[in-house]
Scaffold this motif. Structure first.
Motif, PDB file in Angstrom:
ATOM      1  N   UNK A   1      39.915  42.316  44.772  1.00 39.87           N
ATOM      2  CA  UNK A   1      39.392  43.305  43.834  1.00 39.87           C
ATOM      3  C   UNK A   1      40.412  44.401  43.539  1.00 39.87           C
ATOM      4  N   UNK A   2      41.269  44.713  44.496  1.00 39.67           N
ATOM      5  CA  UNK A   2      42.295  45.738  44.263  1.00 39.67           C
ATOM      6  C   UNK A   2      43.654  45.132  43.940  1.00 39.67           C
ATOM      7  N   UNK A   3      43.675  43.824  43.657  1.00 39.71           N
ATOM      8  CA  UNK A   3      44.908  43.170  43.271  1.00 39.71           C
ATOM      9  C   UNK A   3      45.743  42.725  44.464  1.00 39.71           C
ATOM     10  N   UNK A   4      46.837  42.047  44.148  1.00 33.95           N
ATOM     11  CA  UNK A   4      47.717  41.496  45.183  1.00 33.95           C
ATOM     12  C   UNK A   4      48.937  42.391  45.380  1.00 33.95           C
ATOM     13  N   UNK A   5      49.174  42.733  46.621  1.00 33.76           N
ATOM     14  CA  UNK A   5      50.395  43.445  46.991  1.00 33.76           C
ATOM     15  C   UNK A   5      50.832  42.895  48.337  1.00 33.76           C
ATOM     16  N   UNK A   6      52.059  42.420  48.425  1.00 38.85           N
ATOM     17  CA  UNK A   6      52.539  41.760  49.634  1.00 38.85           C
ATOM     18  C   UNK A   6      52.320  42.643  50.860  1.00 38.85           C
ATOM     19  N   UNK A   7      51.605  42.085  51.823  1.00 43.34           N
ATOM     20  CA  UNK A   7      51.345  42.807  53.057  1.00 43.34           C
ATOM     21  C   UNK A   7      50.209  43.790  52.989  1.00 43.34           C
ATOM     22  N   UNK A   8      49.596  43.959  51.800  1.00 39.27           N
ATOM     23  CA  UNK A   8      48.529  44.968  51.678  1.00 39.27           C
ATOM     24  C   UNK A   8      47.417  44.491  50.743  1.00 39.27           C
ATOM     25  N   UNK A   9      47.160  43.186  50.723  1.00 40.43           N
ATOM     26  CA  UNK A   9      46.119  42.647  49.849  1.00 40.43           C
ATOM     27  C   UNK A   9      44.767  42.720  50.537  1.00 40.43           C
ATOM     28  N   UNK A  10      43.797  43.284  49.856  1.00 42.46           N
ATOM     29  CA  UNK A  10      42.459  43.427  50.419  1.00 42.46           C
ATOM     30  C   UNK A  10      41.809  42.062  50.600  1.00 42.46           C
ATOM     31  N   UNK A  11      40.999  41.939  51.655  1.00 43.34           N
ATOM     32  CA  UNK A  11      40.239  40.711  51.879  1.00 43.34           C
ATOM     33  C   UNK A  11      39.014  40.652  50.985  1.00 43.34           C
ATOM     34  N   UNK A  12      38.679  41.768  50.335  1.00 45.22           N
ATOM     35  CA  UNK A  12      37.490  41.822  49.489  1.00 45.22           C
ATOM     36  C   UNK A  12      37.856  41.388  48.071  1.00 45.22           C
ATOM     37  N   UNK A  13      37.127  40.418  47.555  1.00 43.05           N
ATOM     38  CA  UNK A  13      37.391  39.872  46.224  1.00 43.05           C
ATOM     39  C   UNK A  13      36.466  40.489  45.184  1.00 43.05           C
ATOM     40  N   UNK A  14      36.768  40.197  43.926  1.00 44.37           N
ATOM     41  CA  UNK A  14      35.885  40.612  42.838  1.00 44.37           C
ATOM     42  C   UNK A  14      34.486  40.027  43.034  1.00 44.37           C
ATOM     43  N   UNK A  15      34.434  38.802  43.525  1.00 42.13           N
ATOM     44  CA  UNK A  15      33.142  38.159  43.767  1.00 42.13           C
ATOM     45  C   UNK A  15      32.350  38.914  44.828  1.00 42.13           C
ATOM     46  N   UNK A  16      33.018  39.367  45.897  1.00 39.96           N
ATOM     47  CA  UNK A  16      32.331  40.172  46.907  1.00 39.96           C
ATOM     48  C   UNK A  16      31.650  41.370  46.245  1.00 39.96           C
ATOM     49  N   UNK A  17      32.395  42.066  45.398  1.00 42.45           N
ATOM     50  CA  UNK A  17      31.862  43.274  44.774  1.00 42.45           C
ATOM     51  C   UNK A  17      30.725  42.931  43.810  1.00 42.45           C
ATOM     52  N   UNK A  18      30.903  41.876  43.000  1.00 39.54           N
ATOM     53  CA  UNK A  18      29.852  41.482  42.062  1.00 39.54           C
ATOM     54  C   UNK A  18      28.580  41.086  42.802  1.00 39.54           C
ATOM     55  N   UNK A  19      28.743  40.328  43.887  1.00 41.33           N
ATOM     56  CA  UNK A  19      27.591  39.913  44.682  1.00 41.33           C
ATOM     57  C   UNK A  19      26.910  41.109  45.312  1.00 41.33           C
ATOM     58  N   UNK A  20      27.708  42.039  45.793  1.00 35.82           N
ATOM     59  CA  UNK A  20      27.149  43.208  46.456  1.00 35.82           C
ATOM     60  C   UNK A  20      26.433  44.127  45.475  1.00 35.82           C
ATOM     61  N   UNK A  21      27.044  44.368  44.320  1.00 32.15           N
ATOM     62  CA  UNK A  21      26.390  45.191  43.300  1.00 32.15           C
ATOM     63  C   UNK A  21      25.055  44.565  42.899  1.00 32.15           C
ATOM     64  N   UNK A  22      25.046  43.255  42.723  1.00 35.81           N
ATOM     65  CA  UNK A  22      23.816  42.562  42.336  1.00 35.81           C
ATOM     66  C   UNK A  22      22.756  42.689  43.421  1.00 35.81           C
ATOM     67  N   UNK A  23      23.159  42.485  44.678  1.00 31.50           N
ATOM     68  CA  UNK A  23      22.211  42.567  45.784  1.00 31.50           C
ATOM     69  C   UNK A  23      21.661  43.984  45.947  1.00 31.50           C
ATOM     70  N   UNK A  24      22.510  44.986  45.726  1.00 34.66           N
ATOM     71  CA  UNK A  24      22.060  46.373  45.817  1.00 34.66           C
ATOM     72  C   UNK A  24      21.054  46.701  44.719  1.00 34.66           C
ATOM     73  N   UNK A  25      21.356  46.278  43.505  1.00 33.07           N
ATOM     74  CA  UNK A  25      20.429  46.518  42.396  1.00 33.07           C
ATOM     75  C   UNK A  25      19.098  45.807  42.633  1.00 33.07           C
ATOM     76  N   UNK A  26      19.166  44.582  43.145  1.00 36.19           N
ATOM     77  CA  UNK A  26      17.948  43.824  43.431  1.00 36.19           C
ATOM     78  C   UNK A  26      17.131  44.512  44.514  1.00 36.19           C
ATOM     79  N   UNK A  27      17.798  45.045  45.520  1.00 32.69           N
ATOM     80  CA  UNK A  27      17.102  45.711  46.618  1.00 32.69           C
ATOM     81  C   UNK A  27      16.331  46.924  46.128  1.00 32.69           C
ATOM     82  N   UNK A  28      16.916  47.672  45.214  1.00 37.16           N
ATOM     83  CA  UNK A  28      16.278  48.895  44.715  1.00 37.16           C
ATOM     84  C   UNK A  28      15.377  48.643  43.513  1.00 37.16           C
TER      85      UNK A  28
END
Length: 522
Positions: free
Chosen positions: A341-368
Motif C-alpha cells: 500500500x505504501x509502495x516498494x522501497x528496497x529494505x523498507x517495503x510494508x507487508x500491508x498491501x492495498x488489498x489488506x486496506x480495502x478488506x479492512x475498510x470494507x470490514x470496518x464499514x460493515x461492522x458499523x
C-alpha cells in the motif's frame, strides 16, 4: 418526419466523455489538477507502486505543484499531514513552497514539520535540488532554527535518531545560537565537540553513564538509541514494561526475538496495554495499523497478544461513523491490489498491501453499518459471505483470501443493476485502474467509462443515491467523474471516513474533497 435512424436516442449520450487513459491502459477521467495533487499527497509515499515508479510520482507532483496556487499547496500539505498522517509528500510540498512562496511556508511550517522525522525529510528534499534549489535559504534556515529553539533540551536529545541528514547535520547547516549554557552544552554533545558534561540534561548524563557499564535499569531513552546495543533479556523486558502503546504495537516481533515473551507476566501486561480502549483511542489507532501488527506478528508472538490486537481492532472501529441508509461496499480484490500500500522501497517495503486496506475498510464499514452489502470484485463480482457480527479481523481475512484477477470497476454496478437493487450509498475501495471494461472503440472514441454508464442506469431507480470512489494509490485518474452525486477521495487514514459520512449527509459542496482541503485554515 425526421430520419429515425439518424436521430434515435443513444444510451449514455449525455454522459461525460473520458479525458485520458489510466496507468493500466483503460479509459478514464483525468482528475482536475488540484484533485490530482490531493490524491498524490494523500496516498503517495514516493515509492514505486504496481503501475508507476517513484520517479514518475515525484515528477507528477512537481508538475502539478507548478499549476496549483500556493494557497492550495499549503492547505494540501497541512491536510495530508494532520488528517492523512502522511510524511513524505507534505514535506515535499513544503520544500516546493520554499522555492515558490516563503510566506505560505512560514504559515504552515510548524504544523506540518511537527517532529524530527518530518524535519529531516524537509531538509533532505530541499538539499536534493529536486524543487529547484540545493541550499536552505534565509527563511527556511530561520524556520529550522526556530524549530530547534522551540524544543526543550530533553526533547531535542530524544529527537536525535535517524540519519541522512542527522540532527547534528541539520544543526551544522543552520548554526543555531544557544540561548543558555545548557543548550550550548547539548549542541556540543550532539556535534561530538567538547562540552561541560555537568550541564547536560539529566537523561543524557544517565544514558552516557549507563552505556559505560550497561548495569542497572535501562534509561528511558528512545527505542532507536538502544537497538544496536547488546542488551540482555532482562533489559529488553525492562523496555517492554514501560513502552508506550504505539511502540509496543510496532515492536512485537523484536520483543519476541529477544525473549521478552518468555515472561508470562509481561505477556499479560503487553496484552492488556494493547487492548486498553483508552490507550487505543488516545493513540488515534486506525485499524490499518492494527492489521499491520496482526499480519506481521511472527509465530513467537503469543496467542494472547494476537487476541489483544483483535480486541484493539474492535475499539478502533469506533472511529468509523455510521451512515444513514443502505450502503453497498465494493472492495477491489484484483491482482494489482496485492501490491504494497505504501509502495516498494528496497529494505523498507510494508507487508500491508492495498488489498489488506480495502478488506479492512470494507470490514470496518460493515461492522458499523450492519445493513450493508459487500460486493468484492476483480474481473467480475466475487462471491463472498460475510457476517457483520463477526470481528473486523475475521471479515477482513475472508476478503483477503478471495481469488484475484483483472480489474473491472463496472462489475459491481452492473450486478446491482441486474438485481434492480436499492441503495443510498455505494462505496468503491480500489486503485481505480480498471481496464477489462474498456471497449475497443472506447480507447479512441472518448466514450464514457462503463462504470459511469452503469451508475447512470442505477440512478434511474435510485435518484437520491451517492457514489464514493476511495482510491488508495497515487494515480491521477478515476472511473467516475466528479459531480454532485459522486465523490472521489484518496487516502487510507481514518479521516476518509469523516469525509464519506459528510458527503453521505449532503454536507459537502460541489468540489467535495478539494472543498474540504480549501477549508483548512492557513
Amino acid at each position: 418526419m425526421a430520419n429515425k435512424q439518424l436521430f434515435q436516442s443513444q444510451p449514455g449520450a449525455l454522459l461525460p466523455r473520458t479525458t485520458g487513459m489510466n496507468e493500466a491502459g483503460g479509459v478514464a477521467y483525468q482528475l482536475e489538477d488540484r484533485a490530482a495533487l490531493a490524491q498524490l499527497a494523500a496516498t503517495g509515499c514516493l515509492n514505486a507502486t504496481y503501475y508507476a515508479s517513484a520517479e514518475t510520482q515525484l515528477e507528477t507532483v512537481l508538475q502539478l505543484a507548478v499549476k496549483t496556487p500556493t494557497d492550495f499547496l499549503a492547505r494540501t500539505a497541512l491536510y495530508c499531514r494532520k488528517k492523512g498522517l502522511m510524511k513524505d509528500t507534505p514535506a515535499l510540498l513544503c520544500a516546493v513552497l520554499a522555492s515558490r512562496d516563503v510566506d505560505r511556508l512560514e504559515l504552515i511550517f510548524d504544523r506540518v514539520i511537527d517532529d524530527a522525522k518530518m524535519l529531516r525529510n524537509f531538509v533532505q528534499i530541499l538539499r536534493s535540488g529536486v524543487t529547484g534549489r540545493k541550499s536552505l535559504g534565509t527563511l527556511p534556515k530561520r524556520l529550522v532554527r526556530r524549530w530547534l529553539e522551540s524544543r526543550r533540551d530533553e526533547d531535542l536529545f530524544r529527537a536525535d535518531v535517524g540519519q541522512s541528514p542527522s540532527l547534528a547535520d541539520i544543526i551544522k547547516m543552520v548554526h543555531p545560537r544557544p540561548a543558555t549554557a545548557a543548550r550550548a552544552a547539548l549542541y556540543g554533545y550532539l556535534l561530538e565537540r567538547e562540552h561541560p558534561a555537568d550541564l547536560l540534561p539529566a537523561i543524557v548524563r544517565e544514558f552516557e553513564a549507563w552505556k559505560k557499564d550497561r548495569q542497572g535499569p535501562v534509561p528511558d531513552v528512545p527505542f532507536q538509541m538502544l537497538t544496536a546495543l547488546p542488551l540482555t533479556s532482562d533489559q529488553w523486558k525492562s523496555i517492554a514494561r514501560r513502552a508506550p502503546w504505539q511502540m509496543t504495537r510496532m515492536n512485537l516481533n523484536t520483543f519476541a526475538r529477544h525473549g521478552v515473551f518468555e515472561d508470562k507476566q509481561i505477556v499479560s501486561l503487553v496484552a492488556d496495554r494493547l487492548r486498553n480502549e483508552t490507550q487505543v483511542k488516545r493513540a488515534r489507532a486506525f485499524p490499518y495499523q492494527l492489521l499491520m501488527a496482526y499480519t506481521s506478528a511472527g509465530q513467537d508472538v503469543p496467542a494472547e497478544i494476537r487476541d489483544a490486537l483483535q480486541d484493539a481492532m474492535e475499539h478502533a472501529t469506533a472511529n468509523v461513523p455510521q451512515v444513514n441508509g443502505k450502503v453497498i461496499i465494493c472492495p477491489d480484490v484484483s491482482g494489482s491490489m496485492r501490491s504494497a500500500v505504501t509502495g516498494y522501497r528496497k529494505g523498507a517495503t510494508s507487508a500491508v498491501t492495498c488489498l489488506h486496506v480495502a478488506a479492512l475498510v470494507s470490514a470496518c464499514l460493515l461492522r458499523q453499518n450492519r445493513n450493508s452489502v459487500v460486493l468484492p470484485f476483480s474481473d467480475n463480482v466475487v462471491p463472498a459471505t460475510l457476517n457483520p457480527r463477526d470481528s473486523v479481523m475475521t471479515n477482513a481475512e475472508k476478503l483477503m483470501a478471495l481469488p484475484s484477477g483483472g480489474t473491472n470497476c463496472s462489475a459491481p454496478m452492473a450486478e446491482l443493476n441486474r438485481q434492480k437493487a436499492q441503495a443510498d450509498l455505494v462505496i468503491y475501495v480500489s486503485d481505480n485502474e480498471s481496464w477489462m471494461d474498456t471497449p475497443a472503440h472506447g480507447r479512441f472514441g472518448g466514450s464514457p467509462t462503463r462504470t459511469m454508464a452503469e451508475w447512470s442506469l442505477f440512478k434511474q431507480s435510485n435518484p437520491q443515491a451517492r457514489l464514493v470512489c476511495l482510491d488508495i494509490q497515487p494515480y491521477t485518474t478515476t472511473q467516475a467523474k466528479e459531480q454532485k452525486d459522486i465523490l472521489n477521495i484518496g487516502g487510507f487514514s481514518d479521516s476518509v471516513f469523516e469525509v464519506i459520512a459528510a458527503f453521505a449527509r449532503g454536507e459537502l459542496g460541489p468540489e467535495h474533497w478539494v472543498g474540504e482541503i480549501n477549508q483548512v485554515p492557513l
